[in-house]
Every structure is written in structure tokens, then in C-alpha cells.
Design an enzyme around this catalytic site. Structure first.
Site, PDB file in Angstrom:
ATOM      1  N   SER A   1       0.806  -1.221   0.000  1.00  0.00           N
ATOM      2  CA  SER A   1       0.000   0.000   0.000  1.00  0.00           C
ATOM      3  C   SER A   1       0.836   1.265   0.000  1.00  0.00           C
ATOM      4  CB  SER A   1      -0.922   0.010   1.221  1.00  0.00           C
ATOM      5  OG  SER A   1      -0.171  -0.013   2.421  1.00  0.00           O
ATOM      6  N   TYR A   2       2.165   1.148   0.025  1.00  0.00           N
ATOM      7  CA  TYR A   2       3.018   2.340   0.072  1.00  0.00           C
ATOM      8  C   TYR A   2       3.090   2.978  -1.317  1.00  0.00           C
ATOM      9  CZ  TYR A   2       4.768   1.270   4.780  1.00  0.00           C
ATOM     10  OH  TYR A   2       4.888   1.034   6.129  1.00  0.00           O
ATOM     11  N   GLY A   3       2.685   4.227  -1.365  1.00  0.00           N
ATOM     12  CA  GLY A   3       2.575   4.960  -2.615  1.00  0.00           C
ATOM     13  C   GLY A   3       1.157   5.488  -2.716  1.00  0.00           C
TER      14      GLY A   3
ATOM     15  N   LYS B   1       4.541  -5.709   3.653  1.00  0.00           N
ATOM     16  CA  LYS B   1       3.279  -5.883   4.366  1.00  0.00           C
ATOM     17  C   LYS B   1       2.130  -5.897   3.358  1.00  0.00           C
ATOM     18  CE  LYS B   1       4.247  -2.208   6.845  1.00  0.00           C
ATOM     19  NZ  LYS B   1       5.645  -1.967   6.415  1.00  0.00           N
TER      20      LYS B   1
ATOM     21  N   GLY C   1       2.034   1.092  -4.661  1.00  0.00           N
ATOM     22  CA  GLY C   1       3.003   0.027  -4.895  1.00  0.00           C
ATOM     23  C   GLY C   1       4.357   0.524  -5.350  1.00  0.00           C
TER      24      GLY C   1
END
Length: 369
Positions: free
Chosen positions: A97-99, A133, A105
Site C-alpha cells: 500500500s506504500y505509494g 506488508k 506500490g
């Protein structure tokens, strides 16, 4: 409150000397010598994995809203990654979920790219451990969907196996029926060999005991638990979580060891960061004077920086901190937290100062009991 120093070890220092002037090596020889940031015996075992005593977090890589990411930062991020690996860091934490927005992504994509393009030794590259994660999105309702999330992360990073596959948060507080499917997804991705180890994030001690038993009954060891852990979040909950992890043989990965930047000494109530962080800092910073003063005193005495003291405190408490980095300068500073250790008196000074500071870091909204 307990004032123990789990996992503490004495550090030996040495000096290079020469009996005669004729034996003094040339300056070029000295330049080629590289004293390690930490010693081999300070590495941390996590089941089948061996990781550096500190990792780096990559939440900012691709996050425009909170961290102001732009594509133009990628070359600096790659230099930052290379510097970290060259100095022995082999643990990098990310998430699917980073971005933000179209960059969802992006953190995983950049990590995979940087690993492929790392110019150093092949074995050093092979030893890199990615801990990613997987988000407990409401549409991930079956084990198969969670396994597919893992496969998507592998595709984004273009790697064959993930070091630690982690459930990003528990759904026990709002969708308890979904939780079992996510746990079964962790079991499946481990059994399929998609991940070398499994972990959780934002779990409290009670829920941690439940998932540990569930996985253990199915022959899957729970290797890590990632929680907010710092002088800014110090308290009974943090201590209980660490004690439970120690009793179960689970490694604590400490995220936000610098409290999103509040424990760097760079900000004041009249000098706040832009965006949402500034709103949070405005509420908490005025109550941190006792803690920041102690951090500064010890930093000056040690000839270290305030962030190095705050990170070393996490290491001294037996956790693996993962401060975020987005520049070479930040990486160099964070690396200075390695290779030495705060004394028991310094630890007590910091902890008493933390208790005397009326403000604490807010808990992650997904944190369970």
C-alpha cells in the site's frame, strides 16, 4: 516500570598502530580500509533469516501526500539504498500500500529496481531481506486473494521470494470474520514458499497470542511483530508487547523510532513540517521539552546527533528499528546509531524524561489490543 536492558552487549574498540615510521601504510591503504558499522555478532537472527541490527523503512518512497515524493527523487533514493547496503544494512521494510494514488506500490517497485541495479557484490545483494506488508483491504476476503496479493508484490519487485511477508494490520476491531481468512493466507503463502518467514504489524499482545497459536498449530512460525516503538510511545502497552514477543521468540521491528521526525530535534512549535505532519506536531511538540532536552544533553556528551540517540535507545531495548530514509544525508546520520550503545544510566535518563513529557505519540488507528 522495568528498566532492563535486553540483549545488551559490550562493544570492543581497537586502534591501528605501527612500531616504526617505515611501517606506516600509505594514505591510499587507509582509504581502502573500511571499518564496519557493526560487527558480525551484532546481527540478529529471525528464524531462517539473519538481518542487520537496524533496517530502513521506505514508507516515503512514492508517498506524495505525507512525504512529498516526486519521480525526480529516484536517483537520490537509489544512492541512499546503495549506501545503506554498502554499510551492512540488509533489512528493508515496505508494503503493497506504500505509494499514493497512481503511485500505489511504488515503494516495492523502487526496492526491486534498486536491488537489481545494485553495483556491489552478488552475495551482498542476495543477502538483502525484504519485509513487505500486505494490506487487509475489505475486498481481500479469502486466503487465495491474500496469496494473490503476495504474488503481486513479487511481480512488482521482480524477485522470486519475499524475506518476511507481514499482515499489515488486524481486522479484529471491525471485521473479525475476515481475520481468519487473512491468517490462512499467511499460512498458504508460507507453505507455497512465496515467503521465507511471516510476521504481523500493528498487533497488540492479546491478538498476537491468538495468531501465534493459530499459526503454530499449522506448523508456521511467527517470526516478527512490527509495532510503533520509540521514546515517544513509551508506556505499559509498549512494554507488555515487548515482553510477550520475548516470551514467544518473536522479534520486535520498531517502526517510527523517531516519531515521524519529532525526535530529530529539527522541529519546534514555531518551525513545523508542511502538510498533515505539521498538524500532528503542533499538538505534541509543546509537551516534549523534557525528552528533547535529555536527548540533546546525551547527544552533545556523546558527540552524536539526537536521532542517533533515539534510534540507539530502540536497539538497546532489544528491537530492530526501521527509521525511514529518503536521502543520503538521512541514511548517513541513521547509520551513526550503530556500533556503540547507550549506558544503563543514559537509558534511565531518557526513560524518566519520556515519562515526564506529558505528550505521547498517537496510536495507529489499526492497532489492536
Amino acid at each position: 516500570m522495568a528498566r532492563s536492558l535486553p540483549g545488551s552487549k559490550s562493544i570492543s574498540y581497537f586502534r591501528c598502530s605501527s612500531p616504526t615510521n617505515d611501517a606506516v601504510p600509505s594514505s591510499s591503504v587507509f582509504k581502502s580500509l573500511k571499518i564496519p558499522r557493526f560487527w558480525p555478532w551484532q546481527k540478529v537472527k529471525m528464524g531462517p533469516l539473519t538481518v542487520s541490527p537496524m533496517g530502513f523503512g521506505t514508507w516515503a518512497w512514492g508517498n506524495q501526500l505525507l512525504w512529498g515524493y516526486q519521480d525526480s527523487m529516484d536517483s537520490e533514493l537509489q544512492r541512499t539504498f546503495n549506501l545503506a547496503v554498502e554499510n551492512g544494512i540488509n533489512l528493508f521494510d515496505t508494503a503493497d500500500s506504500y505509494g499514493t494514488g497512481r503511485l500505489n506500490g511504488q515503494s516495492e517497485k523502487l526496492l526491486g529496481k534498486f536491488i537489481r541495479e545494485f553495483p556491489g557484490d552478488k552475495q551482498v545483494k542476495n543477502d538483502i531481506v525484504i519485509a513487505t506488508k500486505f494490506a487487509a483491504y475489505p475486498w481481500r476476503l479469502t486466503p487465495g486473494q491474500f496469496v494473490n496479493a503476495c504474488k503481486s508484490s513479487l511481480d512488482r519487485m521482480q524477485i522470486e521470494q519475499i524475506g518476511i511477508g507481514q499482515l499489515h494490520w488486524s481486522t479484529a476491531n471491525y471485521a473479525p470474520l475476515q481475520e481468519r481468512a487473512l491468517w490462512d493466507g499467511l499460512v498458504a503463502m508460507y507453505e507455497k514458499g512465496l515467503v521465507r518467514a511471516v510476521g504481523v504489524s500493528n498487533y497488540g499482545p492479546k491478538q498476537l497470542l491468538k495468531i501465534h497459536k493459530y499459526l503454530d498449530d499449522r506448523g508456521v512460525p511467527l517470526r516478527s511483530a512490527q509495532v510503533q516503538f520509540s521514546l515517544l510511545s513509551m508506556g505499559n502497552d509498549q512494554l507488555e508487547m515487548k515482553n510477550v514477543c520475548d516470551s514467544l521468540g518473536i522479534r520486535v521491528i520498531a517502526y517510527s523510532p523517531l516519531g515521524l521526525g519529532m525526535l530529530t530535534g529539527k522541529y519546534t512549535p514555531s518551525n513545523l513540517p508542511p502538510g498533515p505532519r505539521g498538524l500532528l506536531f503542533r499538538q505534541i511538540l509543546p509537551g516534549l521539552e523534557p525528552l528533547l532536552t535529555s536527548l540533546k544533553e546525551i547527544a552533545q556528551r556523546r558527540r552524536k546527533t539526537i536521532p542517533q540517540i533515539a534510534i540507539n535507545w530502540c536497539i538497546s531495548k532489544g528491537t530492530i528499528p526501521i527509521p525511514g530514509v529518503k536521502s543520503v544525508k538521512q541514511a548517513e546520520e541513521n547509520l551513526g546509531a550503530l556500533g556503540w550503545q547507550l549506558t544503563s544510566d543514559e537509558l534511565l535518563q531518557l526513560e524518566y524524561a519520556a515519562l515526564d513529557s506529558p505528550r505521547k505519540m498517537i496510536q495507529n488507528v489499526f492497532q489492536t489490543k
